[in-house]
Scaffold this motif. Structure first.
Motif, PDB file in Angstrom:
ATOM      1  N   LEU A 167       0.829  -1.207   0.000  1.00 27.01           N
ATOM      2  CA  LEU A 167       0.000   0.000   0.000  1.00 27.01           C
ATOM      3  C   LEU A 167       0.866   1.261   0.000  1.00 27.01           C
ATOM      4  O   LEU A 167       0.542   2.241  -0.675  1.00 27.01           O
ATOM      5  N   VAL A 168       1.956   1.235   0.755  1.00 25.55           N
ATOM      6  CA  VAL A 168       2.843   2.399   0.803  1.00 25.55           C
ATOM      7  C   VAL A 168       3.483   2.632  -0.562  1.00 25.55           C
ATOM      8  O   VAL A 168       3.536   3.770  -1.046  1.00 25.55           O
ATOM      9  N   ARG A 169       3.942   1.561  -1.199  1.00 23.22           N
ATOM     10  CA  ARG A 169       4.542   1.709  -2.532  1.00 23.22           C
ATOM     11  C   ARG A 169       3.523   2.226  -3.544  1.00 23.22           C
ATOM     12  O   ARG A 169       3.817   3.115  -4.344  1.00 23.22           O
ATOM     13  N   THR A 170       2.325   1.657  -3.512  1.00 20.54           N
ATOM     14  CA  THR A 170       1.272   2.099  -4.436  1.00 20.54           C
ATOM     15  C   THR A 170       0.920   3.557  -4.181  1.00 20.54           C
ATOM     16  O   THR A 170       0.762   4.342  -5.123  1.00 20.54           O
ATOM     17  N   GLY A 171       0.805   3.928  -2.927  1.00 16.62           N
ATOM     18  CA  GLY A 171       0.504   5.313  -2.581  1.00 16.62           C
ATOM     19  C   GLY A 171       1.584   6.273  -3.045  1.00 16.62           C
ATOM     20  O   GLY A 171       1.287   7.373  -3.518  1.00 16.62           O
ATOM     21  N   ALA A 172       2.841   5.862  -2.937  1.00 15.79           N
ATOM     22  CA  ALA A 172       3.938   6.713  -3.396  1.00 15.79           C
ATOM     23  C   ALA A 172       3.881   6.912  -4.909  1.00 15.79           C
ATOM     24  O   ALA A 172       4.076   8.024  -5.412  1.00 15.79           O
ATOM     25  N   ILE A 173       3.579   5.845  -5.641  1.00 17.00           N
ATOM     26  CA  ILE A 173       3.489   5.948  -7.099  1.00 17.00           C
ATOM     27  C   ILE A 173       2.340   6.876  -7.493  1.00 17.00           C
ATOM     28  O   ILE A 173       2.496   7.757  -8.350  1.00 17.00           O
ATOM     29  N   VAL A 174       1.177   6.681  -6.852  1.00 21.89           N
ATOM     30  CA  VAL A 174       0.017   7.530  -7.165  1.00 21.89           C
ATOM     31  C   VAL A 174       0.311   8.982  -6.803  1.00 21.89           C
ATOM     32  O   VAL A 174      -0.034   9.906  -7.545  1.00 21.89           O
ATOM     33  N   PHE A 175       0.982   9.194  -5.684  1.00 27.50           N
ATOM     34  CA  PHE A 175       1.344  10.548  -5.265  1.00 27.50           C
ATOM     35  C   PHE A 175       2.240  11.213  -6.299  1.00 27.50           C
ATOM     36  O   PHE A 175       2.022  12.369  -6.681  1.00 27.50           O
ATOM     37  N   PHE A 176       3.255  10.498  -6.777  1.00 27.62           N
ATOM     38  CA  PHE A 176       4.177  11.098  -7.738  1.00 27.62           C
ATOM     39  C   PHE A 176       3.521  11.341  -9.091  1.00 27.62           C
ATOM     40  O   PHE A 176       3.857  12.310  -9.779  1.00 27.62           O
ATOM     41  N   VAL A 177       2.574  10.505  -9.475  1.00 29.32           N
ATOM     42  CA  VAL A 177       1.810  10.769 -10.703  1.00 29.32           C
ATOM     43  C   VAL A 177       1.016  12.062 -10.533  1.00 29.32           C
ATOM     44  O   VAL A 177       0.966  12.905 -11.439  1.00 29.32           O
ATOM     45  N   GLY A 178       0.403  12.235  -9.364  1.00 33.13           N
ATOM     46  CA  GLY A 178      -0.329  13.467  -9.089  1.00 33.13           C
ATOM     47  C   GLY A 178       0.581  14.687  -9.037  1.00 33.13           C
ATOM     48  O   GLY A 178       0.220  15.766  -9.508  1.00 33.13           O
TER      49      GLY A 178
END
Length: 82
Positions: free
Chosen positions: A15-26
């Protein structure tokens, strides 16, 4: 070769990795969306600004992963103390 416990994936790591990826896309979307305002060109449509909200969504996903990891560690500590 055996893995050490620190190299194993914990309950909230994905979840942390996925959240980081989504954050950087944003964050990238935010930079791209704000750039025309500084360059004096035509701004993007409002839908592009909605993609910027992925920063907040990514932060929430990552925070959920951290909380899940904390809960798992607390359960493990309680089980070890009994």
């Amino acid at each position: 070769m055996t893995e050490t416990p620190s190299s194993e994936a914990g309950p909230g790591d994905r979840l942390v990795r996925t959240g980081a990826i989504v954050f950087f896309v944003g964050a990238l979307a935010t930079l791209v969306t704000v750039a025309p305002l500084f360059l004096g060109t035509e701004p993007f449509p409002p839908v592009a600004y909605a993609v910027c909200m992925l920063m907040g969504v990514g932060f929430v996903i990552a925070a959920a992963g951290v909380l899940r990891s904390i809960a798992a560690q607390r359960r493990q500590a309680r089980a070890a103390s009994r």
